[in-house]
Design an enzyme around this catalytic site. Structure first.
Site, short mmCIF file in Angstrom:
data_model
loop_
_atom_site.label_atom_id
_atom_site.label_comp_id
_atom_site.label_asym_id
_atom_site.label_seq_id
_atom_site.Cartn_x
_atom_site.Cartn_y
_atom_site.Cartn_z
N ASN A 107 0.86 -1.19 0.00
CA ASN A 107 0.00 0.00 0.00
C ASN A 107 0.89 1.23 0.00
OD1 ASN A 107 -2.43 1.54 0.26
ND2 ASN A 107 -2.02 1.79 2.45
N HIS A 109 0.71 5.17 1.44
CA HIS A 109 -0.06 6.03 2.33
C HIS A 109 0.58 7.42 2.35
CE1 HIS A 109 -2.77 7.05 5.58
NE2 HIS A 109 -1.75 7.63 6.18
N SER A 136 4.58 6.94 2.38
CA SER A 136 5.22 5.68 2.79
C SER A 136 4.64 4.53 1.96
CB SER A 136 4.91 5.37 4.26
OG SER A 136 5.23 6.47 5.10
N ASP A 145 -2.89 0.84 8.16
CA ASP A 145 -1.74 1.73 7.89
C ASP A 145 -0.57 1.44 8.83
OD1 ASP A 145 -3.22 3.02 5.90
OD2 ASP A 145 -4.02 4.50 7.31
C1 GAR Z 1 -2.46 8.74 -3.00
O1 GAR Z 1 -2.00 9.97 -2.53
C2 GAR Z 1 -2.32 7.68 -1.95
O2 GAR Z 1 -1.21 7.88 -1.12
C3 GAR Z 1 -3.60 7.87 -1.17
O3 GAR Z 1 -4.57 8.11 -2.15
C4 GAR Z 1 -3.97 8.79 -3.25
C5 GAR Z 1 -4.38 8.10 -4.53
O4 GAR Z 1 -3.98 8.85 -5.64
N1 GAR Z 1 -3.92 6.69 -0.41
C6 GAR Z 1 -4.54 6.73 0.75
O5 GAR Z 1 -4.92 7.76 1.27
C7 GAR Z 1 -4.76 5.39 1.40
N2 GAR Z 1 -5.36 5.53 2.70
P1 GAR Z 1 -4.00 8.21 -7.09
O6 GAR Z 1 -5.39 7.58 -7.29
O7 GAR Z 1 -3.79 9.37 -8.02
O8 GAR Z 1 -2.90 7.18 -7.16
#
Ligand code: GAR
Length: 210
Positions: A107, A109, A136, A145
């Site tokens: 994942n 985060h 991360s 997380d």
């Molecule tokens: C990313 O910033 C990722 O880190 C976050 O969602 C975004 C997805 O962007 N993930 C979380 O918050 C997980 N809890 P993307 O769809 O453009 O890759």
């Protein structure tokens, strides 16, 4: 080559970064399916443009998290993946799903874990007057997380940053570190052992000296 399944809920910019690195040959892997819990996720369009099969599994059609995850596990299993990549998949996974893909689920985060688990990480880092923020990549365990971190990217928080501006700065770094970690995994250099991420930097065999 590593069979990769990517789970998304939204824009899929991290998915795009991984697609690009697969296409360039940098990652020795194939994204065999992109699965979204949202039918309107732009990441599905990104996958289609790259000729990657997509599937939508809407959580709205299930009356429990367990029922949803059971079906999700079936779909993932049917892809026979070596690696499951969560790329902005905005759902909490049940312990049994996590257990099933233990050691082969990653994942990303948007915080310097263990700081700011959960949501609204960018605003929380600004509100706390932190000097730095970041992202991360970690293995997924039953602790939300909380799985072992593989790599973090750190960015400064600048005066007058809004959550959106800061999020963009973090995103740029996400697009660097996530493909890198997937690459390492696909080269069998990265494993999860007990609760630690183990990286083998694969030193050259000792050379005979004469
Ligand atoms: C990313 O910033 C990722 O880190 C976050 O969602 C975004 C997805 O962007 N993930 C979380 O918050 C997980 N809890 P993307 O769809 O453009 O890759």
């Amino acid at each position: 080559s590593t069979r990769i399944v990517v789970l998304i809920s939204g824009s899929g910019s991290n998915l795009q970064a991984i697609i690009d690195h697969c296409q360039s040959g940098d990652i020795q892997g194939d994204i065999v399916s992109v699965i979204s819990n949202k039918a309107d996720a732009f990441g599905l369009t990104r996958a289609e443009r790259a000729n990657i099969p997509t599937q939508v599994l809407s959580h709205k059609e299930f009356d429990s998290r367990e029922a949803y995850d059971e079906q999700l596990a079936k779909i993932i299993d049917s892809c026979n993946p070596d690696l499951v990549v969560l790329a902005g998949f905005m759902r909490i996974l049940t312990p049994s799903l996590v257990q099933k893909f233990k050691g082969k689920m990653l994942n990303i985060h948007p915080s310097l874990l263990p700081k700011y688990q959960g949501l609204n990480t960018h605003q929380r880092a600004i509100d706390a007057n932190d000097e730095y923020h970041g992202a991360s990549v970690h293995f997924v365990t039953e602790e939300l997380d909380g799985g072992p971190v593989v790599v973090q990217a750190k960015v400064p928080i600048l005066p007058n940053d809004t959550a959106d501006v800061l999020a963009q700065r973090v995103h740029k770094q996400e697009h660097v570190i996530y493909p890198l970690v997937v690459k390492w995994f696909s080269e069998h250099r990265l494993t999860m052992e007990a609760d630690y991420a183990v990286f083998d930097n694969d030193p050259l065999p000792a050379q005979g000296v004469d």
